[in-house]
Motif scaffolding. Structure first.
Motif, PDB file in Angstrom:
ATOM      1  N   MET A  22     -64.418 -27.301 -54.199  1.00  0.00           N
ATOM      2  CA  MET A  22     -64.612 -26.555 -52.981  1.00  0.00           C
ATOM      3  C   MET A  22     -64.649 -27.495 -51.771  1.00  0.00           C
ATOM      4  O   MET A  22     -63.995 -27.252 -50.774  1.00  0.00           O
ATOM      5  N   ALA A  23     -65.416 -28.566 -51.869  1.00  0.00           N
ATOM      6  CA  ALA A  23     -65.527 -29.499 -50.749  1.00  0.00           C
ATOM      7  C   ALA A  23     -64.184 -30.164 -50.456  1.00  0.00           C
ATOM      8  O   ALA A  23     -63.846 -30.400 -49.295  1.00  0.00           O
ATOM      9  N   GLN A  24     -63.419 -30.450 -51.504  1.00  0.00           N
ATOM     10  CA  GLN A  24     -62.113 -31.083 -51.302  1.00  0.00           C
ATOM     11  C   GLN A  24     -61.188 -30.173 -50.511  1.00  0.00           C
ATOM     12  O   GLN A  24     -60.444 -30.635 -49.656  1.00  0.00           O
ATOM     13  N   ARG A  25     -61.246 -28.870 -50.792  1.00  0.00           N
ATOM     14  CA  ARG A  25     -60.404 -27.914 -50.054  1.00  0.00           C
ATOM     15  C   ARG A  25     -60.775 -27.884 -48.579  1.00  0.00           C
ATOM     16  O   ARG A  25     -59.913 -27.837 -47.719  1.00  0.00           O
ATOM     17  N   ARG A  26     -62.076 -27.875 -48.307  1.00  0.00           N
ATOM     18  CA  ARG A  26     -62.525 -27.873 -46.903  1.00  0.00           C
ATOM     19  C   ARG A  26     -62.080 -29.144 -46.207  1.00  0.00           C
ATOM     20  O   ARG A  26     -61.639 -29.106 -45.061  1.00  0.00           O
ATOM     21  N   LEU A  27     -62.171 -30.275 -46.895  1.00  0.00           N
ATOM     22  CA  LEU A  27     -61.738 -31.543 -46.302  1.00  0.00           C
ATOM     23  C   LEU A  27     -60.239 -31.515 -46.028  1.00  0.00           C
ATOM     24  O   LEU A  27     -59.792 -31.920 -44.953  1.00  0.00           O
ATOM     25  N   LEU A  28     -59.465 -31.018 -46.967  1.00  0.00           N
ATOM     26  CA  LEU A  28     -58.019 -30.949 -46.768  1.00  0.00           C
ATOM     27  C   LEU A  28     -57.653 -30.026 -45.610  1.00  0.00           C
ATOM     28  O   LEU A  28     -56.733 -30.319 -44.844  1.00  0.00           O
ATOM     29  N   SER A  29     -58.386 -28.932 -45.455  1.00  0.00           N
ATOM     30  CA  SER A  29     -58.083 -28.031 -44.343  1.00  0.00           C
ATOM     31  C   SER A  29     -58.384 -28.693 -42.998  1.00  0.00           C
ATOM     32  O   SER A  29     -57.676 -28.465 -42.017  1.00  0.00           O
ATOM     33  N   VAL A  30     -59.395 -29.535 -42.941  1.00  0.00           N
ATOM     34  CA  VAL A  30     -59.699 -30.282 -41.714  1.00  0.00           C
ATOM     35  C   VAL A  30     -58.591 -31.293 -41.430  1.00  0.00           C
ATOM     36  O   VAL A  30     -58.152 -31.468 -40.291  1.00  0.00           O
ATOM     37  N   LEU A  31     -58.093 -31.929 -42.466  1.00  0.00           N
ATOM     38  CA  LEU A  31     -57.063 -32.958 -42.297  1.00  0.00           C
ATOM     39  C   LEU A  31     -55.730 -32.384 -41.845  1.00  0.00           C
ATOM     40  O   LEU A  31     -54.973 -33.049 -41.143  1.00  0.00           O
ATOM     41  N   VAL A  32     -55.440 -31.163 -42.244  1.00  0.00           N
ATOM     42  CA  VAL A  32     -54.188 -30.526 -41.845  1.00  0.00           C
ATOM     43  C   VAL A  32     -54.110 -30.439 -40.321  1.00  0.00           C
ATOM     44  O   VAL A  32     -53.046 -30.579 -39.729  1.00  0.00           O
ATOM     45  N   GLU A  86     -60.726 -46.757 -32.039  1.00  0.00           N
ATOM     46  CA  GLU A  86     -60.212 -45.410 -31.770  1.00  0.00           C
ATOM     47  C   GLU A  86     -60.179 -44.557 -33.033  1.00  0.00           C
ATOM     48  O   GLU A  86     -60.521 -43.376 -32.998  1.00  0.00           O
ATOM     49  N   LEU A  87     -59.750 -45.137 -34.134  1.00  0.00           N
ATOM     50  CA  LEU A  87     -59.694 -44.374 -35.381  1.00  0.00           C
ATOM     51  C   LEU A  87     -61.098 -43.967 -35.823  1.00  0.00           C
ATOM     52  O   LEU A  87     -61.303 -42.860 -36.325  1.00  0.00           O
ATOM     53  N   GLY A  88     -62.069 -44.839 -35.612  1.00  0.00           N
ATOM     54  CA  GLY A  88     -63.456 -44.489 -35.931  1.00  0.00           C
ATOM     55  C   GLY A  88     -63.925 -43.294 -35.122  1.00  0.00           C
ATOM     56  O   GLY A  88     -64.610 -42.409 -35.647  1.00  0.00           O
ATOM     57  N   LYS A  89     -63.548 -43.257 -33.850  1.00  0.00           N
ATOM     58  CA  LYS A  89     -63.927 -42.122 -33.001  1.00  0.00           C
ATOM     59  C   LYS A  89     -63.235 -40.835 -33.456  1.00  0.00           C
ATOM     60  O   LYS A  89     -63.839 -39.759 -33.466  1.00  0.00           O
ATOM     61  N   VAL A  90     -61.961 -40.950 -33.831  1.00  0.00           N
ATOM     62  CA  VAL A  90     -61.212 -39.776 -34.309  1.00  0.00           C
ATOM     63  C   VAL A  90     -61.809 -39.278 -35.629  1.00  0.00           C
ATOM     64  O   VAL A  90     -61.966 -38.068 -35.835  1.00  0.00           O
ATOM     65  N   LEU A  91     -62.156 -40.207 -36.521  1.00  0.00           N
ATOM     66  CA  LEU A  91     -62.781 -39.813 -37.784  1.00  0.00           C
ATOM     67  C   LEU A  91     -64.059 -39.027 -37.527  1.00  0.00           C
ATOM     68  O   LEU A  91     -64.282 -37.970 -38.122  1.00  0.00           O
ATOM     69  N   TRP A  92     -64.913 -39.549 -36.643  1.00  0.00           N
ATOM     70  CA  TRP A  92     -66.172 -38.856 -36.355  1.00  0.00           C
ATOM     71  C   TRP A  92     -65.912 -37.487 -35.729  1.00  0.00           C
ATOM     72  O   TRP A  92     -66.485 -36.492 -36.158  1.00  0.00           O
ATOM     73  N   GLU A  93     -65.071 -37.449 -34.734  1.00  0.00           N
ATOM     74  CA  GLU A  93     -64.815 -36.183 -34.047  1.00  0.00           C
ATOM     75  C   GLU A  93     -64.246 -35.134 -35.003  1.00  0.00           C
ATOM     76  O   GLU A  93     -64.601 -33.964 -34.937  1.00  0.00           O
ATOM     77  N   THR A  94     -63.403 -35.568 -35.919  1.00  0.00           N
ATOM     78  CA  THR A  94     -62.741 -34.638 -36.831  1.00  0.00           C
ATOM     79  C   THR A  94     -63.621 -34.253 -38.020  1.00  0.00           C
ATOM     80  O   THR A  94     -63.630 -33.091 -38.428  1.00  0.00           O
ATOM     81  N   LEU A  95     -64.338 -35.212 -38.568  1.00  0.00           N
ATOM     82  CA  LEU A  95     -65.055 -34.978 -39.822  1.00  0.00           C
ATOM     83  C   LEU A  95     -66.554 -34.761 -39.666  1.00  0.00           C
ATOM     84  O   LEU A  95     -67.240 -34.523 -40.661  1.00  0.00           O
ATOM     85  N   LYS A  96     -67.082 -34.831 -38.446  1.00  0.00           N
ATOM     86  CA  LYS A  96     -68.539 -34.740 -38.298  1.00  0.00           C
ATOM     87  C   LYS A  96     -69.094 -33.406 -38.804  1.00  0.00           C
ATOM     88  O   LYS A  96     -70.136 -33.385 -39.454  1.00  0.00           O
ATOM     89  N   GLY A  97     -68.399 -32.312 -38.529  1.00  0.00           N
ATOM     90  CA  GLY A  97     -68.881 -31.019 -39.007  1.00  0.00           C
ATOM     91  C   GLY A  97     -68.878 -30.935 -40.526  1.00  0.00           C
ATOM     92  O   GLY A  97     -69.816 -30.432 -41.144  1.00  0.00           O
ATOM     93  N   PHE A  98     -67.826 -31.461 -41.123  1.00  0.00           N
ATOM     94  CA  PHE A  98     -67.718 -31.466 -42.586  1.00  0.00           C
ATOM     95  C   PHE A  98     -68.797 -32.352 -43.200  1.00  0.00           C
ATOM     96  O   PHE A  98     -69.474 -31.972 -44.143  1.00  0.00           O
ATOM     97  N   ALA A  99     -68.964 -33.557 -42.644  1.00  0.00           N
ATOM     98  CA  ALA A  99     -69.934 -34.510 -43.185  1.00  0.00           C
ATOM     99  C   ALA A  99     -71.368 -34.048 -42.950  1.00  0.00           C
ATOM    100  O   ALA A  99     -72.254 -34.339 -43.745  1.00  0.00           O
ATOM    101  N   TRP A 100     -71.592 -33.331 -41.858  1.00  0.00           N
ATOM    102  CA  TRP A 100     -72.944 -32.908 -41.489  1.00  0.00           C
ATOM    103  C   TRP A 100     -73.397 -31.677 -42.253  1.00  0.00           C
ATOM    104  O   TRP A 100     -74.595 -31.425 -42.390  1.00  0.00           O
TER     105      TRP A 100
END
Length: 132
Positions: free
Chosen positions: A1-11, A70-84
């Motif tokens: 389930m978590a992998q699907r949510r992560l993949l949807s964020v990455l799309v 910059e990539l660190g900032k993009v990672l946080w901005e994109t994945l913070k909701g998922f990680a949190w």
């Protein structure tokens, strides 16, 4: 389930789709381990992730993952909701197993940035919330 949510964020973020999957997973796992410490700096009523990571955590992530600022900032901005998000039971089991793999990263890179492995955070959080 978590992998699907992560993949949807990455799309939605093609620049992250180019990264090796283990970097993405490690980023999320590291955030989940430092989350209690990050929450200590927020008002107790706030449940959302902070807009930005503290500089020490951001630099720690950059160093551990060998990524650009910059990539660190993009990672946080994109994945913070998922990680949190509160992990489900399967994810909690995964995190317990991953702790063993993440500990060397904290020991090797953490001291330079003042970042530690918060393994006793529940005890401290309970003490901090005690009705004195």
């Amino acid at each position: 389930m978590a992998q699907r949510r992560l993949l949807s964020v990455l799309v939605e973020t093609p620049e992250l789709a180019q990264l090796p999957f283990d970097i993405l997973v490690t980023f999320v796992d590291l955030i989940r381990h430092v989350k209690p410490g990050l929450m200590w700096n927020q008002h107790s009523q706030l449940t959302d992730p902070p807009n930005t990571l503290p500089v020490s955590i951001h630099c720690f992530m950059r160093h551990v993952l060998d990524i650009t600022d910059e990539l660190g900032k993009v990672l946080w901005e994109t994945l913070k909701g998922f990680a949190w998000a509160e992990p489900d039971d399967d994810t909690n089991k995964w995190l317990a197993k991953r702790s063993v793999a993440l500990l060397p990263l904290f020991l090797r890179h953490g001291p330079a940035y003042g970042v530690g492995f918060y393994d006793f955070y529940e005890v401290f959080a309970t003490m901090m919330n005690w009705p004195w």
